[in-house]
Design an enzyme around this catalytic site. Structure first.
Site, PDB file in Angstrom:
ATOM      1  N   CYS B  29       0.828  -1.203   0.000  1.00 56.87           N
ATOM      2  CA  CYS B  29       0.000   0.000   0.000  1.00 56.87           C
ATOM      3  C   CYS B  29       0.865   1.256   0.000  1.00 56.87           C
ATOM      4  CB  CYS B  29      -0.912  -0.051   1.223  1.00 56.87           C
ATOM      5  SG  CYS B  29      -1.506   1.557   1.805  1.00 56.87           S
ATOM      6  N   CYS B  32       0.671   3.847   2.824  1.00 56.18           N
ATOM      7  CA  CYS B  32       1.150   3.256   4.084  1.00 56.18           C
ATOM      8  C   CYS B  32       2.658   3.408   4.194  1.00 56.18           C
ATOM      9  CB  CYS B  32       0.819   1.765   4.156  1.00 56.18           C
ATOM     10  SG  CYS B  32      -0.925   1.389   4.003  1.00 56.18           S
TER      11      CYS B  32
END
Lengths: 340, 102
Positions: B29, B32
């Site tokens: 991600c 993230c």
């Protein structure tokens, strides 16, 4: 210390500007939010020359590495104010204040919202603007993707690798994504394309259940439907919104109904430029909010240049390759301006 | 920085005496990955006052499901084992500090 240029934005335009600035020996700083910007979120890039297929995250990492290796200073700091002083610009972030002779605006766009009830309420509970981030949470579930250009179609195909069913909902017809992507969506057995339709509302699981079971029943008559999760176990009602998305209401009937039961809604309808920072400076923007630049990436304010999705120069064709070209061109303009 | 899983989450987070900020993330991600360094900086600044940990959602599917994490990055602030704040999406450091009230 006064910088020769500060690049605001760390997407492909900003990172390329940094690479060129280093090579032109221009003392500079990059101030960005999310490294890679919109590019970082793309699942699969196949039209960047030199790379047959690369993820947005990987391409971002490569650009950042290259920029840093050349000496570029990249800080993750949010710019809160830009002001023009006598001979320089002052850029205030949440942390510090910097001074610079020139600015390259490369702040790109924010994801456009649908603007429907339930969208904000269920953000992170089924509503998402990033399929690369959240696809894994919808394994074997049903999702809707809203949009019809590359981002939406790519998201639909990406999600089809996890979900059991993907509805691609577009307000027009046909999809305006690259034909190669259109075909992939059309040929994917898990993807159902719903054309010329819009979402009016996003529901939680509880409401969706009620709507589907008896669409004519008023929502407030809870007593008539005793089997909703909250009624079965009132203690499960958390202090926080824990209920996820249960469905959407369409503005047209689809297969006999206007309620589509889905577990997630991915919204990919383009980007909007953010201009609060530059309005006080008098930077000219067009009627959609994009910064007006000439072929040299100069704005109407001497010393302020712009590159990437934030500009009006992409001609409605916002691509990584266009952003990087503009980032480079802006640096040449900065160089000429400093040595003028 | 401590990366927790389903086995040690309760002990490290719910049983902590000081508040705990949990960063739910995944390797694949992008936002993230951006959130990581910010959370790490915050951990240093808040040492002693707030405990900061990360949870890899791939290593902690049950915990993620328990707290209804359906979007990442998600940051949850725990106090005495209870969720007091849940934030979805990438947050800058100053923004985070404001949200957790320091």
């Amino acid at each position: 210390m006064i910088y020769e240029t500060i690049i605001i934005g760390s997407g492909p335009a900003g990172l390329t500007a940094s690479i060129y600035a280093s090579r032109y020996k221009i003392r500079h700083l990059v101030l960005g939010g999310q490294l890679g910007g919109t590019m970082a979120l793309i699942p699969q890039i196949e039209n960047y020359p030199g790379f047959k297929s690369i993820s947005g995250m990987e391409l971002t990492q490569r650009m950042v590495e290259q920029a840093k290796e050349l000496g570029g200073e990249i800080k993750v700091e949010e710019v809160v104010k830009i002001s023009k002083k006598q001979d320089f610009f002052e850029i205030q972030t949440e942390k510090e204040t910097y001074q610079t002779k020139t600015i390259i605006l490369a702040t790109g766009t924010q994801r456009r919202q649908l603007g429907v009830p339930g969208e904000k309420q269920y953000l992170g509970k089924g509503v998402s603007y990033c399929s690369t981030c959240d696809a894994a949470f919808f394994k074997d579930k049903t999702v809707a993707v809203v949009g019809g250009a590359n981002a939406a179609v790519m998201a639909a195909v990406h999600l089809a690798g996890f979900a059991q069913k993907v509805y691609l909902i577009y307000r027009r017809k046909p999809l305006r994504a690259e034909p190669i992507w259109r075909e992939r969506a059309e040929n994917n057995p898990k993807i159902e394309i719903i054309y010329e339709t819009n979402i009016l509302r996003i529901f939680g699981k509880e409401k969706a259940e009620k709507e589907i079971r008896n669409p004519k029943l008023e929502i407030r008559n809870k007593s008539q439907i005793p089997n909703s999760p909250a009624e079965r176990d009132p203690a499960s009602r958390d202090k926080f919104q824990t209920e996820g998305v249960g469905g959407v209401k369409l503005d047209k009937e689809y297969k006999g109904g206007k309620i589509l039961p889905v577990d997630g809604v991915f919204i990919e309808i383009g980007g909007v430029p953010t201009t609060e920072l530059i309005r006080p400076l008098g930077v000219e923007i067009d009627d959609k909010g994009f910064v007006k630049v000439n072929v040299e990436m100069a704005t109407n304010i001497p010393g302020i240049f712009a590159a990437g999705d934030i500009t009006d120069a992409a001609g409605e064709f916002q691509q990584i390759v266009i952003a990087i070209a503009q980032g480079a061109r802006a640096v040449l303009s900065v160089f000429k301006y400093l040595n003028g | 920085m401590q990366i927790l899983n389903d086995q040690n989450f309760d002990q490290e987070v719910l049983n902590s005496e000081i508040p705990v900020l949990v960063d739910f993330f995944a390797q694949w991600c992008p936002p993230c990955q951006m959130q990581g360094p910010i959370v790490e900086e915050l951990a240093k600044e808040m040492e002693g006052k707030i405990k900061v940990v990360k949870v890899d959602v791939d290593q902690a599917p049950q915990t993620s499901q328990k707290y209804n994490v359906m979007s990442i990055p998600t940051l949850i602030l725990f106090k005495n084992g209870q969720v007091v704040k849940q934030m979805v999406g990438f947050r800058g450091k100053e923004d985070l500090k404001k949200e957790i009230g320091v």
